[in-house]
Design a protein around this motif. Structure first.
Motif, mmCIF file in Angstrom:
data_model
loop_
_atom_site.group_PDB
_atom_site.id
_atom_site.type_symbol
_atom_site.label_atom_id
_atom_site.label_comp_id
_atom_site.label_asym_id
_atom_site.label_seq_id
_atom_site.Cartn_x
_atom_site.Cartn_y
_atom_site.Cartn_z
ATOM 1 N N TYR A 1 -12.945 -2.295 153.461
ATOM 2 C CA TYR A 1 -13.980 -1.433 152.899
ATOM 3 C C TYR A 1 -15.083 -1.270 153.940
ATOM 4 O O TYR A 1 -15.153 -2.011 154.914
ATOM 5 C CB TYR A 1 -14.547 -2.038 151.604
ATOM 6 N N ASP B 1 -18.425 0.085 152.587
ATOM 7 C CA ASP B 1 -19.640 0.067 151.777
ATOM 8 C C ASP B 1 -19.781 -1.327 151.160
ATOM 9 O O ASP B 1 -18.910 -1.774 150.415
ATOM 10 C CB ASP B 1 -19.542 1.137 150.684
ATOM 11 N N SER C 1 -21.397 -2.454 148.763
ATOM 12 C CA SER C 1 -21.436 -2.533 147.304
ATOM 13 C C SER C 1 -20.041 -2.729 146.715
ATOM 14 O O SER C 1 -19.904 -3.137 145.563
ATOM 15 C CB SER C 1 -22.074 -1.273 146.709
ATOM 16 N N VAL C 2 -19.008 -2.473 147.508
ATOM 17 C CA VAL C 2 -17.634 -2.619 147.026
ATOM 18 C C VAL C 2 -17.334 -4.078 146.682
ATOM 19 O O VAL C 2 -16.645 -4.360 145.703
ATOM 20 C CB VAL C 2 -16.625 -2.082 148.070
ATOM 21 N N ARG D 1 -18.644 -4.935 143.203
ATOM 22 C CA ARG D 1 -17.878 -4.213 142.183
ATOM 23 C C ARG D 1 -16.459 -4.752 142.069
ATOM 24 O O ARG D 1 -15.927 -4.931 140.974
ATOM 25 C CB ARG D 1 -17.874 -2.712 142.478
ATOM 26 N N ALA D 2 -15.831 -5.044 143.217
ATOM 27 C CA ALA D 2 -14.457 -5.565 143.207
ATOM 28 C C ALA D 2 -14.410 -6.967 142.608
ATOM 29 O O ALA D 2 -13.470 -7.308 141.880
ATOM 30 C CB ALA D 2 -13.883 -5.568 144.618
ATOM 31 N N ASN E 1 -7.951 1.283 143.804
ATOM 32 C CA ASN E 1 -9.048 2.249 143.684
ATOM 33 C C ASN E 1 -9.107 2.862 142.286
ATOM 34 O O ASN E 1 -10.186 3.151 141.771
ATOM 35 C CB ASN E 1 -8.950 3.330 144.757
ATOM 36 N N LEU F 1 -10.812 0.172 140.197
ATOM 37 C CA LEU F 1 -12.241 0.131 140.546
ATOM 38 C C LEU F 1 -12.982 1.324 139.940
ATOM 39 O O LEU F 1 -14.082 1.169 139.415
ATOM 40 C CB LEU F 1 -12.425 0.136 142.065
ATOM 41 N N SER G 1 -16.522 3.997 140.708
ATOM 42 C CA SER G 1 -16.059 4.549 141.991
ATOM 43 C C SER G 1 -15.158 3.546 142.693
ATOM 44 O O SER G 1 -15.217 2.342 142.426
ATOM 45 C CB SER G 1 -17.233 4.921 142.896
ATOM 46 N N GLY H 1 -13.601 2.857 146.747
ATOM 47 C CA GLY H 1 -14.266 2.377 147.951
ATOM 48 C C GLY H 1 -13.387 1.543 148.854
ATOM 49 O O GLY H 1 -13.786 1.194 149.962
ATOM 50 N N ILE H 2 -12.183 1.209 148.410
ATOM 51 C CA ILE H 2 -11.259 0.476 149.271
ATOM 52 C C ILE H 2 -10.549 1.508 150.140
ATOM 53 O O ILE H 2 -9.994 2.473 149.641
ATOM 54 C CB ILE H 2 -10.233 -0.333 148.449
#
Length: 152
Positions: A79, A81, A83-84, A87-88, A129, A132, A138, A140-141
């Motif tokens: 990734y 970003d 923020s991923v 979230r992940a 994805n 996610l 969103s 992001g991977i």
């Protein structure tokens, strides 16, 4: 004679104007044209890639004709970003569930070739994805990498 001098001066002025105009257009005088301004613009810089290991490794049963085999896979997610990661991590139980289901649906023939492993990577990327996006809004991977893949 006076006429010859006037013609010579005229030719010199035209020649100087032509040379000066060429130098101006090519940017030799510091003048920029639209083309040189776009060429000089720096390309956008991509954020540095980072990797999230999916620990522990996945171990599933797969079919091989009449025999049952084991598939063990270690996966890293790429990734850019930051923020991923958060979230992940929040969606990891759902992600691991869907990855296990996808891995256990494989057979020895499908992952026995480089093409089959690439297809599995693409399917995992899409599935991760998708999860996610469903869980956090969103994806992001950008890539899924196998750091270990063993069939026994």
């Amino acid at each position: 004679m006076k006429k010859m001098v006037m013609i010579g001066v005229g030719v010199a002025v035209l020649l100087a104007a032509a040379i000066g105009g060429t130098l101006f257009v090519t940017g030799a005088f510091g003048g920029h044209t639209a083309a040189s301004a776009t060429e000089a613009a720096p390309a956008p810089v991509k954020a540095t890639a980072a990797y999230l290991p999916m620990d522990p490794a996945f171990t599933v049963n797969i079919e091989d004709g009449f025999a049952t085999r084991f598939l063990q896979v270690e996966i890293n997610l790429m990734y850019r970003d930051s923020s991923v990661v958060d979230r992940a991590t929040k969606a990891m139980p759902h992600i691991r569930n869907d990855v296990l289901l996808l891995l256990s649906a494989q057979n020895r023939e499908s992952i026995g070739t480089p093409e089959g492993r690439l297809a599995l990577q693409a399917a995992l990327l899409n599935k991760i994805n998708e999860v996610l996006t469903a869980d956090t809004g969103s994806g992001g991977i950008e890539a899924v990498y196998f750091t270990k893949l063993v069939v026994q």
